[in-house]
Write a protein that holds these residues in place. Structure first.
Motif, short mmCIF file in Angstrom:
data_model
loop_
_atom_site.label_atom_id
_atom_site.label_comp_id
_atom_site.label_asym_id
_atom_site.label_seq_id
_atom_site.Cartn_x
_atom_site.Cartn_y
_atom_site.Cartn_z
N LYS A 1 -7.35 -3.75 2.95
CA LYS A 1 -7.38 -4.95 2.24
C LYS A 1 -6.61 -4.68 0.94
N ARG B 1 1.73 -11.71 7.76
CA ARG B 1 0.62 -12.25 7.14
C ARG B 1 0.33 -13.75 7.10
N TYR C 1 -4.25 -4.49 6.19
CA TYR C 1 -5.25 -5.29 6.58
C TYR C 1 -6.55 -4.18 6.45
#
Ligand code: SF4
Lengths: 257, 421
Positions: free
Chosen positions: A24, A93, A21
């Protein structure tokens, strides 16, 4: 393309989520560092397990999932079958990217997979709770070995601690080479150099004098609760598949008993 | 090894095995005194017999001496079998030592009647008391109450036991008179009624005082023998229905009669009616967990369950007007009535359809078995069936379709029933 590697711990895997995260950069694959192959294209990101980062991911999950779903996620980790890390990643996710709670969304593959993996682990946990057979040693330790399909030792600990609060006991996983030991006060994880294996001949003097007597009485009992007129081998095998027989003294051939 | 105790165990386990209740569920006893054992929640099957039954408790008789002569029972006075009796201490030692090795969840103790009912019951209570008080034993204890035992003893039993049972055995007063002349219904129903009152009272007291003593926290159960007397399934299920309602029983167990006796009061059969027993269990589940009323399952016109199909499918085939059920909109209760869909699948369906319109592929992935269900459902108004089938056709397809071979066992059993009539 990104390959993430981690140390194989649950904490490490949650750290992978955090890093993905942060960057990204979604993983093309996630592998444990001791088995990971170097890749030709793309970048390998070697993640180092980090308690704080793992905590943040876990807390994020706690806000969006029920206790039951969190447990299933952890069970999937203990499932240890190929690809479990990927399933966990995809599930987390999906949780973070969906506004509402996704737990009941069995139309999504990872939700279904988590549920199925957790179910298998749960079943194995239950089986070990049922099939562990303690043998009493001369120094009053109740000792058993297991080699479960999944890593359920951490899950059965509580059950045995509650049940056998007034006796010392140890259960050793011979496949994963560690065990749990209860000393009347605390439980701890242990490693043994040469664990005694159940089902093999124990050296003389190791077992309690009455151990054989009770093992034999149990076998006698087992033989005499059968109703021969109702024999149903298929049903029997469905309940205790052959691979569990190794645990059960009552399933050993008469001659070896 | 002590061969005396081995012999006793052989005889007294053999004699106890025809009582089919094995459950160790529903206990609420926690290990709070750092003692031995824990009987919270679901019981565990530690092994399975070769006939596929759960072995969860050490199930034995205290003695198989008996002053009564019930025709269906191996222990009856006139039967020529070896007799034995455990001492209280022997039962306690066996229980504790089996429990410590994780062989069992606890003890199920029953007994033939020696001397008289109270003399016997008092000993059963003494075993339970000793386990609880001297050994801080928190495992599961199921005591069978002896017919004719005094109310005080039964009350005391409830203080130490997790479950009490009073076996009715025969599904009607007439059969009882014929096969167990020393027993009568009122003598059986009396303790059952008093136990159910005690249970209620203990529950009320628990609400007021947390420390009020528990009384048989896992409730009471009974057993009915199927096939030793002439009652049909309608009569049997009516009786269970009443027992569940009026005596708030936790479970009624059904035991297909195993021919243990050549007594001429009994029907001549060579094998226990296992399939019939199984169908009755299924019907019992439909009443307890699927919202079916006893009348919907069997009635005076159709007094017996069909042996070749399960009672839920039988109901669906008789009530075609209620189908097909649209999976995406039907009530949970109705989805539960679809043949082949169990509680788990029904719950999953109701949960998943909040996210998306379900199709057959979704159902398959969720593990819903469509073999039977497909004749009774639609997904987004689509059906897997091209033609209209009548009940008989569906029945044949389910029974014989897909090249399935009927089990030899079933054919044997069907023959058997034809013989018995
Ligand atoms: S009283 Fe019980 S043990 Fe005695 S014969 Fe009758 S059923 Fe059997």
């Amino acid at each position: 393309m990104h390959l993430y590697t981690y140390d194989g711990t649950f904490e490490g895997l949650l750290t992978v989520v955090f890093e993905a995260y942060e960057r990204k950069a979604w993983p093309a694959s996630i592998e444990q560092e001791q088995v990971a192959q170097p890749i030709m294209f793309g970048e390998t990101i070697a993640v180092i397990a980090d308690e704080q980062k793992a905590q943040r991911v876990w807390q994020g999950l706690q806000k969006k999932l029920s206790a039951g779903a969190l447990q299933e996620l952890y069970y999937t980790y203990l499932w240890e079958q190929a690809g479990f890390d990927r399933i966990i990643f995809d599930y987390i996710r999906l949780v973070f990217e969906t506004k509402e709670n996704i737990e009941g969304n069995f139309a999504a593959p990872c939700v279904l997979q988590i549920q199925q993996a957790a179910k298998q682990v749960h079943r194995e946990k239950h089986r070990m709770e049922a099939f562990v057979r303690f043998q009493k040693t001369a120094d009053e330790l109740f000792y058993a070995t297991i080699s479960p399909d999944f890593n359920v030792l951490p899950l059965i600990l509580n059950h045995f601690r509650k049940r056998y609060a007034d006796q010392r006991w140890a259960i050793y996983d011979t496949r994963r080479r560690y065990g749990i030991y209860y000393d009347l006060h605390n439980t701890s994880f242990i490693k043994l150099e040469q664990p005694l294996r159940q089902g093999t001949n124990m050296p003389d003097g190791v077992m309690d004098a009455e151990e054989d007597k009770y093992r034999q009485l149990w076998q006698v009992y087992f033989d005499h609760v059968n109703i021969p007129e109702r024999k149903n081998p298929k049903l029997h095998l469905r309940h205790i598949p052959r691979r569990y027989w190794k645990y059960l003294s009552e399933k050993q051939p008469q001659a070896l008993r | 090894m002590d061969s005396r105790i081995t012999d006793k165990l052989k005889i007294l386990a053999d004699a106890a095995k025809y009582d089919v209740s094995c459950s160790s569920s529903g206990g609420k006893r926690k290990n709070e005194n750092k003692g031995l054992g824990n009987a919270e929640g679901m019981g565990i099957c530690h092994s399975y017999t070769e006939d596929g039954r759960c072995v969860s408790l050490l199930k034995i008789l205290l003695t198989n001496h008996c002053i009564f002569d019930c025709a269906y029972c191996v222990t009856r006075k006139s039967n020529d079998v070896e007799r034995a009796a455990f001492t209280v201490q022997e039962v306690v030692d066996l229980t504790i030592n089996f429990y410590r090795r994780n062989y069992i969840e606890g003890l199920f103790l029953s007994s033939g009647i020696f001397k008289n009912a109270d003399y016997t019951m008092e000993r059963l209570v003494r075993v339970a008391k000793k386990l609880r008080n001297d050994h801080k034993f928190n495992g599961y204890i199921h005591l069978k109450t002896i017919p004719g035992a005094s109310e005080e003893l039964i009350k005391e039993a409830g203080l130490y036991a997790d479950r009490l049972s009073v076996n009715i055995e025969l599904p009607s007063e007439a059969s009882l008179q014929q096969l167990a002349p020393e027993k009568n219904y009122s003598e059986i129903l009396l303790p059952m009624g008093s136990i159910s009152q005690q249970l209620l009272q203990a529950k009320e007291e628990k609400k007021l005082f947390k420390s009020a003593p528990a009384f048989a926290p896992a409730g009471q159960s009974t057993q009915l023998i199927v096939g030793a007397s002439a009652e049909n399934d309608h009569q049997i299920l009516q009786l269970s229905n009443q027992l569940y309602k009026s005596y708030s029983l936790k479970r009624v167990y059904y035991s297909g009669y195993v021919p243990v006796s050549s007594d001429n009061r009994l029907p001549i059969i060579t094998e226990p009616p296992i399939i019939r027993e199984n169908r009755i269990y299924q019907a019992d589940w439909l009443m307890r967990f699927y919202g079916f009323d006893a009348k919907e399952i069997v009635d005076e016109l159709h007094p017996n369950l069909e042996l070749d199909i399960d009672p839920k499918l039988a109901w669906a085939l008789r009530n075609r007007f209620a189908f097909p059920v649209e999976i995406n909109i039907a009530d949970y209760e109705m989805i539960l009535r679809v043949p082949g869909i169990g509680v788990k699948s029904a719950k999953k369906i109701v949960s998943a359809r909040r996210f998306t319109h379900l199709n057959f592929e979704h159902l398959r992935q969720m593990g819903v078995v469509l073999k039977r269900a497909k004749y009774f459902i639609t997904c987004q108004t689509k059906s897997l069936q091209r033609q209209e089938l009548d009940s008989q056709q569906i029945r044949n397809k389910i029974l014989f379709g897909d090249g399935s071979v009927r089990s030899a066992l079933l054919t044997q059993q069907l023959d058997l029933f034809r013989q018995v009539g």
